[in-house]
Structure formats: structure tokens, C-alpha cells
Design a protein around this motif. Structure first.
Motif, PDB file in Angstrom:
ATOM      1  N   UNK A 214      -0.945   1.000  11.206  1.00  0.00           N
ATOM      2  CA  UNK A 214      -1.378   0.689   9.852  1.00  0.00           C
ATOM      3  C   UNK A 214      -0.697  -0.598   9.389  1.00  0.00           C
ATOM      4  N   UNK A 215      -1.223  -1.196   8.349  1.00  0.00           N
ATOM      5  CA  UNK A 215      -0.667  -2.461   7.873  1.00  0.00           C
ATOM      6  C   UNK A 215       0.639  -2.270   7.106  1.00  0.00           C
ATOM      7  N   UNK A 216       0.702  -1.205   6.325  1.00  0.00           N
ATOM      8  CA  UNK A 216       1.895  -0.899   5.542  1.00  0.00           C
ATOM      9  C   UNK A 216       1.783   0.540   5.056  1.00  0.00           C
ATOM     10  N   UNK A 217       2.797   1.035   4.407  1.00  0.00           N
ATOM     11  CA  UNK A 217       2.716   2.401   3.897  1.00  0.00           C
ATOM     12  C   UNK A 217       1.988   2.405   2.552  1.00  0.00           C
ATOM     13  N   UNK A 218       1.405   3.546   2.208  1.00  0.00           N
ATOM     14  CA  UNK A 218       0.755   3.694   0.909  1.00  0.00           C
ATOM     15  C   UNK A 218       1.715   4.311  -0.098  1.00  0.00           C
ATOM     16  N   UNK A 219       2.332   5.411   0.274  1.00  0.00           N
ATOM     17  CA  UNK A 219       3.330   6.032  -0.587  1.00  0.00           C
ATOM     18  C   UNK A 219       4.209   6.958   0.256  1.00  0.00           C
ATOM     19  N   UNK A 220       5.380   7.241  -0.250  1.00  0.00           N
ATOM     20  CA  UNK A 220       6.232   8.222   0.398  1.00  0.00           C
ATOM     21  C   UNK A 220       6.930   9.036  -0.680  1.00  0.00           C
ATOM     22  N   UNK A 221       7.398  10.201  -0.266  1.00  0.00           N
ATOM     23  CA  UNK A 221       8.116  11.078  -1.177  1.00  0.00           C
ATOM     24  C   UNK A 221       9.002  11.998  -0.364  1.00  0.00           C
TER      25      UNK A 221
END
Length: 494
Positions: free
Chosen positions: A199-206
Motif C-alpha cells: 500500500x502507499x501509506x496507512x489510513x488509520x491505526x488504533x
């Protein structure tokens, strides 16, 4: 894509063609329906959207390969002087000078150019394929964060996602998948981990609570892979593990309608792709990540000339009509499952790496490891295939139909597919008939909704006819093939 009120019947010279239980017993050791014999390969391709009428005595596949016109080689021998052919020319002037000599030179140049144009890309592709064969030294170690194999296969199956997108990592020391402790986690590590996965980058993390007794804890400094940046530990502050989303996926801007066999609304299935081979819709596909399309391996048969040449394909994403095509994306590489079996259609899955990332298009979500979908969940299949079995043209509009998941044991029963369904396959449709994929839908998505998101459950693979009683559609089981998908995305990441 078909939803008929009655079961389709096939006529063969006024004789109805019906597969009985006896027929199925006879065929249990034979291959599933062929996907490569629908259209006469020696005829010119039809104009879109018309297709040649399907022969009634053939079992209908879900893939309609387009015939390719044969280009005859230039006949150069007649232009060469007879003396030259007989070896009677004894001077350079005779061989290369004068009008006859010039003709020889010109024709040789023409032949060289023609051969280069015609066979150069194929030879280059074959050469590239040979060079890209994955080789691993005897000393290679899986999941140690160091690439030992030429294509990195030793480091390509070390990361997966569990329930609630819990990030799970395996290392050469742990040999099992363990959750990653939240301590020390940050945006930079999230981006690098998603980039590692293609993937190009992360979308969200928690962070989420876990009852695991072992963890992967972050080192003081992130290396080039997440598996090389963690150590196994038995403690984690607050039992907090990382939950990671690498893309915003599975939530189309248009809400879906609970009806079947209808034309899809614009934006309803944004991840839908149409794969055009030499200018004609041939198969469907699904956007997984900005750089990757997932589809069926049988869409690229070796028997069809140049079907495995990336330059012969164009990909249209997010469309709802073949009459209003968006700008195409081009294919950089075709990645077929190494264990795809054309006879049984087992492992019928492929990835296309695009030459540039798809922008402003929402991809589908991949299921997490162990995620189960029940028949009670909303599952739909979409595509541009035939709308009824006896039709002679595919649909210009994107069609959708609600289908039920069918248990493996039921689909393998004596009255259905009699043991032909492997664990890498998923049946879906209606055993009463009428709801099914059809020709032209191959490679397209079977999606199911859970927790307000759509997940890719299957890839349209094969079936016996369209919408027939006790003959549901068969799809490649994405949940069973997750590690292959993530592994190839890592190896081919941008």
C-alpha cells in the motif's frame, strides 16, 4: 449476471441438454467446465458489445476469451535474386550493389523490423520472466527481516491481520503470528508497515485490548520490515495491541439496494474493474490497493496468444457502463498463482500491478485472517457478463445480484458438484436457480457486508451454465488465499 424467474434450458438440435445425476457421476473425475472454448479462435473478434452466439452444447464458462487475428509473416524469399539463393554471386557488387542488391538489403531490414515489432515484446517478456524466477539459497531464513531469496519470498508471508484488524507478525524466532504491542508505535511505523504490504501509506491505526500472553514488541529503531523490527515478549503495558488499516476501503458513497439482477448505480461498487484484452471486455476485476487489481488466473490462458502480455490489457476502474469508459490504466505486470490448475480451476487467482496508482477510487476491503461469512450476511456479485444464459451479447451496464453463500459440504454433495469444490473455492448463488454470475463476469468480485464495510469474499471463477438449479456459481475463496495475495503485493510493492 443473471436472475431469471425460470431455470435456463439449453436446446441442442431440438433435444434438451440436461446434466443428470448420472452425468455428474460420470464427470466427477473430469475437469470443470472449460473457459477457453467458447469462441472460435480462428475468426475475427466481434464488434462490442455483440459476441458470437454460444454453442448450445457447450457448458458455459464465465470467461469469454477474444479471438486474435493471425498475422502472416512477410514472404521475402521471392524478392531475393535467384543467383544469390543458388550461391552464384561472386562479388560484393553483385551481392550488395545494384537494384537487386538494394532489394535484398531493404527486405532484410523490413524483415528485421517486422520480427522485432512482432516478437520483440514476447521475447523480452519471456526473458524477463526467466530472470525473475525466485531462487532461495540453502541458508535462507524466513521472516528474519533480511531478504535472502531473489524475489523476497522468504519475507513475504510474515504479516497478517486478525479480528478488528489486529496487526499480527511472525518472526524466525517466534514461528507463530503474535499481536504487536502498542508501546512505541507511531505514524511513521504505520506508514512503513503498510508500504511493506504493497500500500502507499496507512489510513488509520488504533489500539485494542488483547488477552494474548505473548507479543511482538518494537525495537528501538524500525528497520526495513516490521518482522525485523520486533522481538517476542511476554508483557505489554495495558495489554494494548496495534490495530492497523492500510486503506480506506469497502464503504461506497452510494448505499446499496436490497434487490437483485438490477443495474448498479454510479458509485455503488467503486472497486469494480473491467479488463479489456486488445480492446474488448474480457474479464472483471477488483481494486485491492492503488497499484493492484485482483482477478482470475483463467483470464490469461497460455493457449490464447499474447494473453499474458501486459501491453495487451487495459483496466477501467469504477465504471458502470461500457459505453462511458473512463481513462484506462495500463498493466505493468501480470502475476498468476503458481499453483493454478487449469483442469480443476483450483487457485484460480491473479494480481495485476498497474503502471501507476489508481487515484480517487475506493478499493474493496480484504477479509482478516479467520473471518467467517454466514449465508445470512448480505453478499453480492457484480459484472458486465451475460444477463441470461442464452444471450448473445454481454451487458453494457454494470449488473448486480444478491446471492447466498453455500456451504462447502452442500456444494460438494451428490446433487450439486459431486466433490469438485476444493477448500480454495466458495459457492454462491441460489440452489433453486436464477441468481448467478455468467459469461464475462470472470475475475469479478463476490463481496459480503460486515460491520458496515464490504469485504472481498470471492473472485468469480467457474460454473455449470448460468442460473441453473443445483449449479451455483463457484468463486475463488479469498480468505483461503490471503497469504498469497499479501505475499505477492509485498514482492511487487511500489
Amino acid at each position: 449476471m443473471t436472475e431469471n424467474k425460470h431455470i435456463a434450458e439449453v436446446q441442442v438440435e431440438s433435444t434438451r441438454f440436461i446434466l443428470t445425476d448420472t452425468d455428474m457421476e460420470h464427470r466427477q473425475t473430469e475437469a470443470p467446465p472449460s473457459y477457453d472454448s467458447v469462441v472460435n479462435q480462428n475468426t475475427a473478434p466481434p464488434l462490442y458489445p455483440s459476441l458470437q452466439t454460444l454453442s448450445a452444447n457447450q457448458i458455459l464458462p464465465y470467461h469469454i476469451p477474444q479471438p486474435i487475428p493471425q498475422t502472416p509473416a512477410p514472404r521475402a524469399a521471392e524478392t531475393i535474386p535467384s543467383q544469390r539463393r543458388q550461391g552464384l554471386c561472386r562479388s560484393k557488387r553483385c551481392c550488395y550493389g545494384g537494384s537487386s542488391g538494394a532489394t535484398v538489403v531493404v527486405m532484410l531490414v523490413v524483415i528485421a523490423i517486422w520480427l522485432g515489432v512482432r516478437y520483440g515484446p514476447t521475447l523480452w517478456a519471456l526473458s524477463k520472466s526467466t530472470k525473475e524466477t525466485d531462487t532461495c539459497p540453502p541458508s535462507s531464513v524466513d521472516c528474519d527481516g533480511k531478504r535472502d531469496c531473489s524475489q523476497g519470498s522468504d519475507e513475504s508471508r510474515c504479516v497478517r491481520f486478525g479480528t478488528a484488524n489486529e496487526l499480527q507478525v511472525m518472526t524466525f524466532k517466534s514461528s507463530v503470528f503474535l499481536p504487536v504491542c502498542a508501546q512505541g508505535w507511531n505514524k511513521n511505523i504505520a506508514d512503513q508497515t503498510c508500504q511493506q504490504l504493497g500500500f502507499r501509506q496507512h489510513h488509520e491505526y488504533g489500539f485494542l485490548l488483547t488477552n494474548s500472553s505473548s507479543f511482538q514488541s518494537m525495537n528501538s529503531q524500525f528497520t526495513n520490515t516490521i518482522q525485523g523490527s520486533v522481538n517476542r515478549s511476554t508483557s505489554c503495558p495495558g495489554q494494548q495491541a496495534v490495530s492497523l488499516h492500510c486503506s480506506k476501503c469497502g464503504k461506497p458513497p452510494v448505499s446499496t439496494r436490497i434487490i437483485g439482477g438490477s443495474v448498479a448505480a454510479d458509485g455503488q461498487w467503486p472497486w469494480q474493474a473491467s479488463l479489456h484484452f486488445q480492446g474488448y471486455h474480457t474479464c472483471g476485476g477488483t481494486l485491492l490497493a492503488p497499484d493492484f487489481i485482483i482477478t482470475a488466473a483463467h483470464c490469461f490462458p497460455k493457449e490464447t496468444r499474447d494473453s499474458q502480455m501486459p501491453s495487451n490489457w487495459k483496466v477501467y476502474i469504477g465504471l458502470v457502463s461500457q459505453l462511458r469508459l473512463p481513462s484506462p490504466y495500463y498493466v505493468h505486470k501480470i502475476i498468476l498463482h503458481e499453483n493454478y490448475d487449469p483442469a480443476t480451476k483450483n487457485n484460480d487467482i491473479a494480481l495485476l500491478k498497474l503502471n501507476k496508482p489508481a487515484s480517487n477510487v475506493q478499493p474493496i476491503c480484504l477479509p482478516v485472517f479467520g473471518q467467517k461469512f454466514s449465508p445470512a450476511q448480505q453478499c453480492w456479485t457484480t459484472g458486465f457478463g451475460l444477463t441470461r444464459q442464452e444471450a448473445d451479447s454481454i451487458s453494457t451496464s454494470l449488473m448486480e445480484v444478491k446471492v447466498d453463500l453455500i456451504d462447502l459440504s452442500v456444494c460438494n454433495s451428490h446433487t450439486v458438484y459431486h466433490g469438485s469444490i476444493t477448500e480454495n473455492m466458495q459457492c454462491a448463488g441460489d440452489l433453486r436457480g436464477g441468481k448467478d454470475s455468467c459469461q464475462g463476469d470472470s475475475g469479478g468480485p463476490l463481496v459480503c457486508k460486515a460491520d458496515d464495510q464490504w469485504y472481498l469474499t470471492g473472485v468469480t471463477s467457474w460454473g455449470d451454465g448460468c442460473g441453473k438449479q443445483n449449479r451455483p456459481g463457484v468463486y475463488s475463496n479469498v480468505g483461503r488465499l490471503l497469504m498469497w495475495i499479501y505475499g505477492k503485493m509485498q514482492q511487487e510493492r511500489p
